[in-house]
Motif scaffolding. Structure first.
Motif, mmCIF file in Angstrom:
data_model
loop_
_atom_site.group_PDB
_atom_site.id
_atom_site.type_symbol
_atom_site.label_atom_id
_atom_site.label_comp_id
_atom_site.label_asym_id
_atom_site.label_seq_id
_atom_site.Cartn_x
_atom_site.Cartn_y
_atom_site.Cartn_z
ATOM 1 N N TYR A 1 -10.775 -4.875 4.855
ATOM 2 C CA TYR A 1 -10.026 -6.059 5.248
ATOM 3 C C TYR A 1 -8.545 -5.728 5.362
ATOM 4 O O TYR A 1 -7.990 -4.986 4.560
ATOM 5 C CB TYR A 1 -10.201 -7.172 4.221
ATOM 6 C CG TYR A 1 -11.615 -7.700 4.106
ATOM 7 C CD1 TYR A 1 -12.576 -7.391 5.059
ATOM 8 C CD2 TYR A 1 -11.991 -8.515 3.047
ATOM 9 C CE1 TYR A 1 -13.857 -7.878 4.965
ATOM 10 C CE2 TYR A 1 -13.280 -9.012 2.935
ATOM 11 C CZ TYR A 1 -14.217 -8.680 3.896
ATOM 12 O OH TYR A 1 -15.484 -9.160 3.808
ATOM 13 N N SER A 2 -7.922 -6.323 6.377
ATOM 14 C CA SER A 2 -6.499 -6.077 6.592
ATOM 15 C C SER A 2 -5.874 -7.285 7.277
ATOM 16 O O SER A 2 -6.510 -7.943 8.110
ATOM 17 C CB SER A 2 -6.293 -4.829 7.455
ATOM 18 O OG SER A 2 -4.930 -4.666 7.784
ATOM 19 N N LEU A 3 -4.622 -7.554 6.916
ATOM 20 C CA LEU A 3 -3.879 -8.622 7.581
ATOM 21 C C LEU A 3 -3.398 -8.200 8.958
ATOM 22 O O LEU A 3 -3.037 -9.053 9.770
ATOM 23 C CB LEU A 3 -2.684 -9.042 6.719
ATOM 24 C CG LEU A 3 -3.003 -9.801 5.427
ATOM 25 C CD1 LEU A 3 -1.736 -9.983 4.595
ATOM 26 C CD2 LEU A 3 -3.630 -11.157 5.729
ATOM 27 N N VAL B 1 -9.546 -11.697 9.482
ATOM 28 C CA VAL B 1 -10.768 -10.889 9.477
ATOM 29 C C VAL B 1 -11.819 -11.488 10.409
ATOM 30 O O VAL B 1 -12.592 -10.762 11.033
ATOM 31 C CB VAL B 1 -11.304 -10.758 8.040
ATOM 32 C CG1 VAL B 1 -12.678 -10.082 8.024
ATOM 33 C CG2 VAL B 1 -10.329 -9.973 7.177
ATOM 34 N N LEU C 1 -5.994 -14.172 5.362
ATOM 35 C CA LEU C 1 -6.847 -12.987 5.470
ATOM 36 C C LEU C 1 -8.219 -13.353 6.033
ATOM 37 O O LEU C 1 -8.762 -12.632 6.884
ATOM 38 C CB LEU C 1 -6.983 -12.331 4.102
ATOM 39 C CG LEU C 1 -7.831 -11.054 4.052
ATOM 40 C CD1 LEU C 1 -7.193 -9.957 4.909
ATOM 41 C CD2 LEU C 1 -7.992 -10.572 2.615
#
Length: 309
Positions: A58-60, A45, A41
């Motif tokens: 936040y995102s994968l 990010v 992650l």
């Protein structure tokens, strides 16, 4: 009949252990994922667009990627490369010298025939419990040793660490047979030859364990650079990332400075969340590749002293 019964018993034990082995494997796979996913992650990010992070979090799997965080950090890439070189030099040389000095100190105090082993062991324990404080520490290295603004200032303070010396002393005492040393003496070997050709090869587990911890200490240190380095040449990568964070905080809180940058570059967008992740990625650097070289002996070092069945 006894052989058949023993085989059946062994088979039943294996059948019972299969569900347990499966459950253990599943548990460790889940635990490994919990440890690795945050690192992934952070990496993702750091390559995400700043507005995307502010809008969606936040995102994968971000909707838009960007290199703005790395552009901000690597704007002065020559100094970043120089800081990387200083960190690598300090880590490699410092770890080798530290292991050598601590092994030379720990081995004599592990020998029962060394007359002053109690005194030198007490000195090590005393330094763990008490210290003179920051001001005498700073004065010693700047006014007496004159190591300010030098690479040696980043190495010498961590060369001897009392806890590691005691760990190595315990290993030498418990794992190096006294009979082996005595037989080497009978064959005519001197103390230096015994130490170099017998003790050290048998001590690879503790040397690797302590070496890995010393490597992490040297690589992750930023405090010594802040304390002893005043120029922009001899600072390591960790402290350079710290200074970049300070610059970022200054621009975020100073609207005048930020407006001056926008006047020169209207498309400039100050990265905030993404640059912190990029700093973590840059700061980790090649240290992530150090553990595989120590892994074999590091595991042996962790199991030293375990009860054998």
């Amino acid at each position: 009949m006894a052989t058949i019964a023993a085989a059946k018993k062994e088979k039943s034990v294996m059948d019972i252990s299969k569900p347990a082995n499966f459950a253990i494997n599943v548990f460790f796979w889940i635990y490994t994922a919990i440890c690795i996913i945050p690192l992934i992650l952070v990496l993702v990010v750091s390559f995400t667009d700043e507005k995307t992070v502010l809008l969606n979090g936040y995102s994968l799997f971000p909707s838009k990627l960007s290199l703005s965080a790395y552009d901000f950090l690597l704007n002065d890439w020559l100094n970043v490369v120089r800081s990387y070189g200083i960190s690598i030099l300090v880590t490699v040389v410092g770890t080798i010298v530290s292991l050598t000095v601590m092994a030379l100190f720990a081995y004599p105090i592990s020998r029962r025939d060394f007359k002053h082993r109690g005194l030198f062991s007490f000195i090590m324990v005393f330094t763990i419990l008490y210290n003179a404080g920051l001001v005498p520490f700073y004065m010693m290295y700047t006014q007496y040793l004159h190591l300010q603004n030098s690479i040696l200032a980043l190495m010498i303070p961590y060369i001897v660490q009392a806890f590691f010396v005691l760990v190595m002393r315990t290993f030498f005492s418990n794992s190096i047979p006294t009979e082996l040393i005595e037989s080497a003496k009978i064959d005519g070997a001197g103390e230096w030859r015994i130490f170099a050709q017998i003790v050290l090869p048998l001590s690879l587990p503790v040397l690797a364990s302590v070496g890995l911890l010393c490597t992490l200490n040297y690589w992750n240190d930023w405090w010594l650079s802040m304390l002893f380095i005043n120029d922009n040449i001899h600072i390591n990568i960790q402290y350079r990332m710290y200074k970049a964070l300070q610059d970022l905080q200054f621009l975020s809180s100073n609207s005048t400075a930020y407006a001056a940058i926008l006047a020169q570059n209207p498309n400039f967008q100050l990265p905030s969340e993404t640059v912190r992740m990029a700093m973590a990625v840059v700061g980790i650097g090649p240290i992530v590749f150090a553990y595989p070289f120590f892994q074999r002996y590091f595991i042996q070092g962790l199991t030293v002293g375990a009860v054998k069945g």
